[in-house]
Design a protein around this motif. Structure first.
Motif, mmCIF file in Angstrom:
data_model
loop_
_atom_site.group_PDB
_atom_site.id
_atom_site.type_symbol
_atom_site.label_atom_id
_atom_site.label_comp_id
_atom_site.label_asym_id
_atom_site.label_seq_id
_atom_site.Cartn_x
_atom_site.Cartn_y
_atom_site.Cartn_z
ATOM 1 N N ARG A 185 0.835 -1.198 0.000
ATOM 2 C CA ARG A 185 0.000 0.000 0.000
ATOM 3 C C ARG A 185 0.870 1.248 0.000
ATOM 4 N NH1 ARG A 185 -5.551 -0.246 1.789
ATOM 5 N NH2 ARG A 185 -5.283 1.847 2.579
ATOM 6 N N GLU A 186 0.704 2.082 -1.011
ATOM 7 C CA GLU A 186 1.432 3.348 -1.060
ATOM 8 C C GLU A 186 0.765 4.352 -0.123
ATOM 9 O OE1 GLU A 186 2.030 4.957 -4.937
ATOM 10 O OE2 GLU A 186 2.079 2.964 -5.860
ATOM 11 N N PRO A 187 1.556 5.213 0.492
ATOM 12 C CA PRO A 187 0.948 6.285 1.296
ATOM 13 C C PRO A 187 0.113 7.196 0.406
ATOM 14 C CG PRO A 187 3.297 6.088 1.748
ATOM 15 C CD PRO A 187 3.018 5.249 0.538
ATOM 16 N N LEU A 188 -0.993 7.675 0.933
ATOM 17 C CA LEU A 188 -1.871 8.578 0.188
ATOM 18 C C LEU A 188 -1.978 9.882 0.962
ATOM 19 C CD1 LEU A 188 -3.866 9.332 -2.010
ATOM 20 C CD2 LEU A 188 -5.632 8.018 -0.826
ATOM 21 N N ARG A 189 -1.595 10.970 0.313
ATOM 22 C CA ARG A 189 -1.660 12.292 0.938
ATOM 23 C C ARG A 189 -3.070 12.856 0.719
ATOM 24 N NH1 ARG A 189 3.327 14.135 2.407
ATOM 25 N NH2 ARG A 189 5.086 12.894 1.630
ATOM 26 N N PRO B 90 -3.301 3.916 9.029
ATOM 27 C CA PRO B 90 -2.178 4.826 9.310
ATOM 28 C C PRO B 90 -1.278 5.093 8.110
ATOM 29 C CG PRO B 90 -1.896 2.723 10.460
ATOM 30 C CD PRO B 90 -3.262 2.704 9.876
ATOM 31 N N SER B 91 -1.464 4.380 7.020
ATOM 32 C CA SER B 91 -0.671 4.671 5.826
ATOM 33 C C SER B 91 -1.056 6.014 5.199
ATOM 34 C CB SER B 91 -0.852 3.556 4.786
ATOM 35 O OG SER B 91 -2.201 3.449 4.403
ATOM 36 N N TYR B 92 -2.224 6.537 5.555
ATOM 37 C CA TYR B 92 -2.625 7.840 5.032
ATOM 38 C C TYR B 92 -1.780 8.950 5.642
ATOM 39 C CZ TYR B 92 -6.794 6.160 2.613
ATOM 40 O OH TYR B 92 -7.646 5.532 1.735
ATOM 41 N N ARG B 93 -1.462 9.929 4.822
ATOM 42 C CA ARG B 93 -0.843 11.167 5.303
ATOM 43 C C ARG B 93 -1.965 12.208 5.355
ATOM 44 N NH1 ARG B 93 1.913 7.534 6.087
ATOM 45 N NH2 ARG B 93 4.042 7.152 5.359
ATOM 46 N N LEU B 94 -2.643 12.213 6.490
ATOM 47 C CA LEU B 94 -3.870 13.001 6.637
ATOM 48 C C LEU B 94 -3.583 14.433 7.063
ATOM 49 C CD1 LEU B 94 -6.297 10.521 8.446
ATOM 50 C CD2 LEU B 94 -6.640 11.534 6.199
ATOM 51 N N GLN B 95 -4.291 15.365 6.445
ATOM 52 C CA GLN B 95 -4.294 16.753 6.877
ATOM 53 C C GLN B 95 -5.738 17.251 6.857
ATOM 54 O OE1 GLN B 95 -0.997 17.671 3.954
ATOM 55 N NE2 GLN B 95 -0.419 19.077 5.575
ATOM 56 N N VAL B 96 -5.984 18.276 7.658
ATOM 57 C CA VAL B 96 -7.335 18.818 7.808
ATOM 58 C C VAL B 96 -7.322 20.296 7.452
ATOM 59 C CG1 VAL B 96 -9.270 19.182 9.395
ATOM 60 C CG2 VAL B 96 -7.810 17.163 9.654
ATOM 61 N N SER B 97 -8.326 20.724 6.688
ATOM 62 C CA SER B 97 -8.503 22.139 6.386
ATOM 63 C C SER B 97 -9.928 22.544 6.724
ATOM 64 C CB SER B 97 -8.235 22.420 4.901
ATOM 65 O OG SER B 97 -6.896 22.135 4.572
ATOM 66 N N VAL B 98 -10.084 23.790 7.135
ATOM 67 C CA VAL B 98 -11.404 24.314 7.493
ATOM 68 C C VAL B 98 -11.538 25.745 6.994
ATOM 69 C CG1 VAL B 98 -11.694 22.869 9.551
ATOM 70 C CG2 VAL B 98 -10.552 25.088 9.749
#
Length: 383
Positions: A10-14, A40-48
């Motif tokens: 699984r490749e990381p997904l941004r 946890p492989s996700y590179r998660l970010q949050v925007s609002v």
């Protein structure tokens, strides 16, 4: 978990989750569950658009510091273009591959910014656009067509997107909201957090959970149904949970109908799971609805739910199996449904048990997260 995902290739997904704010609402709760549940492989970010709301603390606890792109109150000003440009640069800087945007205002900003940044974008369409005027509906339809894929949380929304906005079926996925049943049960077990009105022995209690800001929620029909039953000598105790500018008018209507002694306005409550556990059956009598978390929670509590035949409600309730369906704005049908549940308690218990089983089987949080995970990787073209 990370080693297992690496072993599986699984490749990381941004990925960026973009929503308006983190006030308490169905959309915000679902975003929070995705932040908790994605691998946890996700590179998660949050925007609002605005860094505010009581759920913001939970976002911070998960280790996310949302990036803010404020519209400063309105779309129709030069600042919107400034924020669009800022967002596009930010997406490029962080090499974001996919943006999932969850509401109207965020979509207007995030969809074109993602396109400028070369990122894929999924737009969530989570209601029937019943609150929008013609201009906003046209704008929403336009940015929806720009997106790479669309998530609807109910079959009725998918139908609207195809028939009214001309989207092809292959660009729309229906993913129902998910509910963490274990967490819901734990909250229910904590009991009520504030006093309740005195209960009359032997009088069933109906519970209605919805805001009192939008006329579409149609609490008036519930009050009329209660008055009809009172005229027939059938008494019900009613809890109306929620608040908003319409509450004073609804309280006045209850007095004028002669049912105020049995209708209790509980305002905003944080102990809704426990309240469901104390009720006999639930109701949602909206004239338009997406996928209602209130109905899902009532079902999770094992209540037979009486709901209107609109939006996502028929996705949840099969008439006579997991609850009862009535036509919108027909208080006489509501009264008839209430009478059936009161007169046939064993049938009502069977419906409630079936409703709980449906939530456990079809509306689990794990299933919702798994479906999003698969779609994200498909749209981002990752294995």
């Amino acid at each position: 978990m990370r080693r297992e995902e690496a072993r599986m290739g699984r490749e990381p997904l941004r990925l960026v989750q973009f929503t308006r704010s983190f006030h308490i609402g169905g959309t915000e709760v679902q975003v929070l569950e995705l932040l908790r549940g994605l691998p946890p492989s996700y590179r998660l970010q949050v925007s609002v658009l605005e860094e505010e709301g009581p759920l913001m603390g939970s976002v911070w606890k998960l280790g996310h510091a949302p990036e803010v792109f404020s519209l400063k109150g309105t779309l129709a000003q030069p600042n919107t273009l400034v924020q669009l440009y800022r967002l596009s640069r930010w997406l490029k800087q962080h090499r974001v591959q996919l943006v999932h945007v969850h509401d109207f205002y965020s979509s207007i900003l995030a969809v074109p910014a993602a396109k400028l940044a070369g990122a894929k974008v999924i737009i969530g369409r989570l209601d029937l656009s019943h609150w929008q005027g013609k201009a906003r509906r046209l704008l929403h339809a336009q940015v929806t067509r720009m997106a790479d894929h669309v998530i609807a949380n109910a079959g009725a929304i998918r139908t609207l997107l195809m028939e009214e906005e001309g989207l092809p079926a292959e660009r729309i996925s229906v993913i129902h909201n998910g509910l963490d049943l274990a967490r819901f049960d734990a909250r229910a077990a904590e009991g009520v957090k504030a006093p309740l009105p005195p209960e009359t022995p032997g009088v069933p209690t109906v519970i209605h959970v919805a805001n009192m800001s939008h006329p579409v929620k149609r609490q008036e029909d519930l009050l009329l149904a209660l008055a009809m039953l009172r005229h027939e000598g059938v008494r019900l105790n009613a809890w109306l949970v929620g608040d908003g500018p319409r509450r004073s008018g609804l309280e006045k209507m209850a007095r004028e109908l002669g049912v105020a002694d049995g209708v209790h306005f509980l305002k905003h409550r944080t102990d809704v799971p426990a309240l469901y556990g104390r009720a006999t059956f639930g109701v949602l009598c909206s004239s338009a609805e997406g996928m209602s978390n209130a109905v899902m929670e009532g079902m999770a509590a094992g209540l037979p739910m009486v709901v209107t035949r609109v939006g996502g409600n028929p996705d949840l309730i099969v008439d006579g199996e997991r609850g009862l369906l009535v036509d919108p704005e027909r208080p006489a049908q509501l009264a008839q449904a209430f009478r059936r549940l009161v007169n046939h308690p064993e049938e009502a218990r069977k419906m409630g048990k079936a409703a709980r089983g449906f939530v456990a089987r079809e509306l689990s949080l794990e299933k919702m997260v798994r479906q999003h995970d698969a779609l994200y990787r498909q749209v981002a073209q990752l294995p």
